[in-house]
Design a protein around this motif. Structure first.
Motif, PDB file in Angstrom:
ATOM      1  N   SER A 180       0.426  -1.466   0.479  1.00  0.00           N
ATOM      2  CA  SER A 180      -0.222   0.178   0.036  1.00  0.00           C
ATOM      3  C   SER A 180       1.183   0.969   0.180  1.00  0.00           C
ATOM      4  CB  SER A 180      -1.150   0.591   1.435  1.00  0.00           C
ATOM      5  OG  SER A 180      -0.235  -0.302   2.124  1.00  0.00           O
ATOM      6  N   GLU A 181       2.263   1.072   0.720  1.00  0.00           N
ATOM      7  CA  GLU A 181       2.442   2.497   0.641  1.00  0.00           C
ATOM      8  C   GLU A 181       3.502   3.448  -0.626  1.00  0.00           C
ATOM      9  OE1 GLU A 181       5.995   1.691   3.906  1.00  0.00           O
ATOM     10  OE2 GLU A 181       3.909   1.706   5.770  1.00  0.00           O
ATOM     11  N   ASN A 182       3.490   1.624  -1.690  1.00  0.00           N
ATOM     12  CA  ASN A 182       4.288   1.086  -2.855  1.00  0.00           C
ATOM     13  C   ASN A 182       3.285   1.578  -4.064  1.00  0.00           C
ATOM     14  OD1 ASN A 182       6.674   1.939  -1.919  1.00  0.00           O
ATOM     15  ND2 ASN A 182       6.312  -0.391  -1.874  1.00  0.00           N
ATOM     16  N   LEU A 183       1.736   2.504  -3.768  1.00  0.00           N
ATOM     17  CA  LEU A 183       0.943   2.302  -4.774  1.00  0.00           C
ATOM     18  C   LEU A 183       1.239   2.921  -5.553  1.00  0.00           C
ATOM     19  CD1 LEU A 183      -2.325   1.762  -3.318  1.00  0.00           C
ATOM     20  CD2 LEU A 183      -0.719  -0.335  -4.484  1.00  0.00           C
ATOM     21  N   GLY A 184       0.883   3.088  -7.039  1.00  0.00           N
ATOM     22  CA  GLY A 184       1.110   4.300  -7.875  1.00  0.00           C
ATOM     23  C   GLY A 184       2.350   4.914  -7.517  1.00  0.00           C
ATOM     24  N   SER A 185       3.756   4.072  -7.516  1.00  0.00           N
ATOM     25  CA  SER A 185       4.783   4.572  -7.288  1.00  0.00           C
ATOM     26  C   SER A 185       5.470   3.475  -9.173  1.00  0.00           C
ATOM     27  CB  SER A 185       6.033   3.892  -6.851  1.00  0.00           C
ATOM     28  OG  SER A 185       6.469   2.572  -6.424  1.00  0.00           O
ATOM     29  N   THR A 186       5.542   2.983  -9.202  1.00  0.00           N
ATOM     30  CA  THR A 186       5.410   1.943 -10.617  1.00  0.00           C
ATOM     31  C   THR A 186       4.729   1.560 -11.994  1.00  0.00           C
ATOM     32  OG1 THR A 186       8.059   1.009  -9.361  1.00  0.00           O
ATOM     33  CG2 THR A 186       7.403  -0.024 -11.473  1.00  0.00           C
ATOM     34  N   PRO A 187       4.917   1.932 -12.862  1.00  0.00           N
ATOM     35  CA  PRO A 187       3.914   1.868 -13.847  1.00  0.00           C
ATOM     36  C   PRO A 187       3.227   0.120 -13.712  1.00  0.00           C
ATOM     37  CG  PRO A 187       4.970   3.570 -14.168  1.00  0.00           C
ATOM     38  CD  PRO A 187       5.551   2.293 -13.053  1.00  0.00           C
ATOM     39  N   LEU A 188       1.864  -0.467 -14.153  1.00  0.00           N
ATOM     40  CA  LEU A 188       1.831  -2.097 -14.831  1.00  0.00           C
ATOM     41  C   LEU A 188       3.084  -1.961 -16.195  1.00  0.00           C
ATOM     42  CD1 LEU A 188      -1.460  -3.273 -12.577  1.00  0.00           C
ATOM     43  CD2 LEU A 188       0.296  -3.351 -12.179  1.00  0.00           C
ATOM     44  N   PRO A 189       3.563  -3.124 -16.360  1.00  0.00           N
ATOM     45  CA  PRO A 189       3.602  -3.376 -17.717  1.00  0.00           C
ATOM     46  C   PRO A 189       2.201  -3.774 -18.482  1.00  0.00           C
ATOM     47  CG  PRO A 189       3.608  -5.658 -15.969  1.00  0.00           C
ATOM     48  CD  PRO A 189       3.708  -4.216 -15.225  1.00  0.00           C
ATOM     49  N   SER A 190       3.277  -3.237 -18.936  1.00  0.00           N
ATOM     50  CA  SER A 190       2.407  -3.105 -20.967  1.00  0.00           C
ATOM     51  C   SER A 190       1.966  -4.172 -21.938  1.00  0.00           C
ATOM     52  CB  SER A 190       1.012  -1.296 -21.023  1.00  0.00           C
ATOM     53  OG  SER A 190       0.440  -1.802 -22.183  1.00  0.00           O
ATOM     54  N   LYS A 191       0.810  -4.352 -22.763  1.00  0.00           N
ATOM     55  CA  LYS A 191       1.196  -5.591 -23.412  1.00  0.00           C
ATOM     56  C   LYS A 191       1.541  -3.850 -24.709  1.00  0.00           C
ATOM     57  CE  LYS A 191      -2.489  -8.950 -22.598  1.00  0.00           C
ATOM     58  NZ  LYS A 191      -3.191  -9.692 -22.465  1.00  0.00           N
ATOM     59  N   ALA A 201      -6.724  19.258 -21.766  1.00  0.00           N
ATOM     60  CA  ALA A 201      -7.095  19.131 -20.369  1.00  0.00           C
ATOM     61  C   ALA A 201      -8.829  17.834 -20.766  1.00  0.00           C
ATOM     62  CB  ALA A 201      -7.725  20.127 -19.684  1.00  0.00           C
ATOM     63  N   GLY A 202      -9.553  17.421 -19.852  1.00  0.00           N
ATOM     64  CA  GLY A 202     -10.399  16.780 -20.412  1.00  0.00           C
ATOM     65  C   GLY A 202     -10.634  15.904 -19.816  1.00  0.00           C
ATOM     66  N   GLY A 203      -9.170  14.702 -19.379  1.00  0.00           N
ATOM     67  CA  GLY A 203      -9.588  13.666 -18.449  1.00  0.00           C
ATOM     68  C   GLY A 203      -9.977  13.627 -16.754  1.00  0.00           C
ATOM     69  N   VAL A 204      -9.861  12.943 -16.307  1.00  0.00           N
ATOM     70  CA  VAL A 204      -9.929  12.405 -15.277  1.00  0.00           C
ATOM     71  C   VAL A 204      -8.727  12.274 -13.847  1.00  0.00           C
ATOM     72  CG1 VAL A 204     -12.911  12.442 -15.904  1.00  0.00           C
ATOM     73  CG2 VAL A 204     -11.017  10.058 -15.538  1.00  0.00           C
ATOM     74  N   HIS A 205      -7.745  11.354 -14.055  1.00  0.00           N
ATOM     75  CA  HIS A 205      -6.981  10.643 -13.383  1.00  0.00           C
ATOM     76  C   HIS A 205      -5.701  11.423 -14.463  1.00  0.00           C
ATOM     77  CE1 HIS A 205      -6.734   7.462 -15.988  1.00  0.00           C
ATOM     78  NE2 HIS A 205      -7.707   7.283 -16.423  1.00  0.00           N
ATOM     79  N   ASP A 206      -4.456  10.564 -13.023  1.00  0.00           N
ATOM     80  CA  ASP A 206      -3.808  10.436 -14.289  1.00  0.00           C
ATOM     81  C   ASP A 206      -2.659   9.517 -14.247  1.00  0.00           C
ATOM     82  OD1 ASP A 206      -2.872   9.507 -11.204  1.00  0.00           O
ATOM     83  OD2 ASP A 206      -1.767  11.344 -10.421  1.00  0.00           O
ATOM     84  N   GLY A 207      -3.977   8.203 -14.477  1.00  0.00           N
ATOM     85  CA  GLY A 207      -3.027   6.829 -15.101  1.00  0.00           C
ATOM     86  C   GLY A 207      -3.120   6.406 -13.738  1.00  0.00           C
ATOM     87  N   ASN A 208      -3.255   6.720 -12.559  1.00  0.00           N
ATOM     88  CA  ASN A 208      -3.898   5.965 -11.279  1.00  0.00           C
ATOM     89  C   ASN A 208      -5.007   5.920 -11.097  1.00  0.00           C
ATOM     90  OD1 ASN A 208      -3.367   4.666  -7.989  1.00  0.00           O
ATOM     91  ND2 ASN A 208      -1.651   5.797  -8.510  1.00  0.00           N
ATOM     92  N   ILE A 209      -5.480   4.021 -11.372  1.00  0.00           N
ATOM     93  CA  ILE A 209      -6.733   4.005 -10.718  1.00  0.00           C
ATOM     94  C   ILE A 209      -6.673   3.470  -9.105  1.00  0.00           C
ATOM     95  CG2 ILE A 209      -8.602   3.722 -11.121  1.00  0.00           C
ATOM     96  CD1 ILE A 209      -8.457   5.888 -12.500  1.00  0.00           C
ATOM     97  N   CYS A 247      -0.545   2.454 -10.336  1.00  0.00           N
ATOM     98  CA  CYS A 247      -0.227   2.579 -11.421  1.00  0.00           C
ATOM     99  C   CYS A 247      -0.383   1.897 -13.000  1.00  0.00           C
ATOM    100  CB  CYS A 247       0.830   3.328 -11.297  1.00  0.00           C
ATOM    101  SG  CYS A 247       1.822   4.155 -12.023  1.00  0.00           S
ATOM    102  N   TYR A 248      -1.118   2.234 -13.099  1.00  0.00           N
ATOM    103  CA  TYR A 248      -0.766   1.324 -15.341  1.00  0.00           C
ATOM    104  C   TYR A 248      -0.062   2.184 -15.588  1.00  0.00           C
ATOM    105  CZ  TYR A 248      -5.405  -0.855 -13.393  1.00  0.00           C
ATOM    106  OH  TYR A 248      -6.341  -1.586 -12.646  1.00  0.00           O
ATOM    107  N   PHE A 249      -0.094   4.047 -16.111  1.00  0.00           N
ATOM    108  CA  PHE A 249       0.218   4.825 -16.403  1.00  0.00           C
ATOM    109  C   PHE A 249       1.199   5.677 -15.783  1.00  0.00           C
ATOM    110  CE2 PHE A 249      -3.623   5.774 -18.292  1.00  0.00           C
ATOM    111  CZ  PHE A 249      -3.620   6.739 -18.437  1.00  0.00           C
ATOM    112  N   GLU A 250       2.167   6.587 -16.171  1.00  0.00           N
ATOM    113  CA  GLU A 250       1.931   8.354 -15.971  1.00  0.00           C
ATOM    114  C   GLU A 250       1.792   8.886 -16.928  1.00  0.00           C
ATOM    115  OE1 GLU A 250       5.964   7.951 -15.171  1.00  0.00           O
ATOM    116  OE2 GLU A 250       5.551   6.990 -12.942  1.00  0.00           O
TER     117      GLU A 250
END
Length: 213
Positions: free
Chosen positions: A55-66, A110-118, A122-125
């Protein structure tokens, strides 16, 4: 990890970065009895990212993408159109908030709703307010056939115009937790601000406002 607004849907209001969503089995505290109903299973990589020990590291490293979508029509880094807005594909793969293959997009304006973290994953940054998630059917652009938006996801993608928060239930289905109740989530104190259905996953979810950061 949010302000009560997830994927453009306002479930409740709180200070930015103090809102989280959880299911009953993830909570403890006054009246929060353990549930006998297990939460819906998540993809392994996402489940690991959301684990309490991390939990303390959530959002620090994006998950690997296809590198490409299943049908190879969209590639990582490709420029596409989403709701008439230019965007770049930053993530392709599974997500923890819904089934199927999703694409994480960084809007050029502009017009999005987040920073890649849901929901703490963290899926992307990208800059805050420029990230959105969509499915291939919602996109158009270079190499992307124009398609009719999926009926299962169109509500979430067009809900940015909703001016008010969604109505909440007063209690959970089993009556163990009430709106406004103080509980514990991942060893953090939180207040229940929303109880009910969500558009990013199935089942009953609780919107929490963390009170101690």
């Amino acid at each position: 990890v949010h302000d009560g607004n997830v994927m453009g849907v306002p479930y409740f209001e709180c200070q930015a970065g103090m809102g989280v969503f959880a299911q009953l089995v993830q909570l403890s505290g006054s009246g929060a009895a353990p549930s006998t109903v297990p939460a819906a299973p998540l993809p392994p990589a996402i489940a690991a990212a959301m684990a309490p020990t991390a939990s303390e590291n959530l959002g620090s490293t994006p998950l690997p993408s296809k590198q490409t979508t299943t049908d190879s029509s969209i590639a990582l880094g490709q420029q596409v159109m989403w709701n008439g807005k230019n965007a770049v594909v930053r993530y392709i793969g599974d997500v923890g908030f819904s089934k199927g293959q999703w694409l994480g997009l960084e809007l050029m304006d502009a017009g999005g709703v987040h920073d890649g973290n849901i929901l703490g994953v963290c899926y992307f940054e990208c800059p805050a307010g420029k990230g959105v998630f969509a499915q291939p059917a919602q996109l158009s652009g270079s190499g992307v056939p124009a398609r009719v938006p999926s009926p299962t996801t169109s509500a979430a993608s067009t809900s940015e115009d909703e001016p008010e928060t969604l109505p909440s239930k007063e209690k959970t289905a089993d009556g163990s937790i009430s709106l406004g109740q103080r509980i514990m989530w991942n060893s953090k104190t939180a207040m229940v601000r929303y109880i009910g259905d969500v558009r990013f996953a199935k089942g009953e979810w609780l919107g929490l406002e963390l009170t101690d950061g």
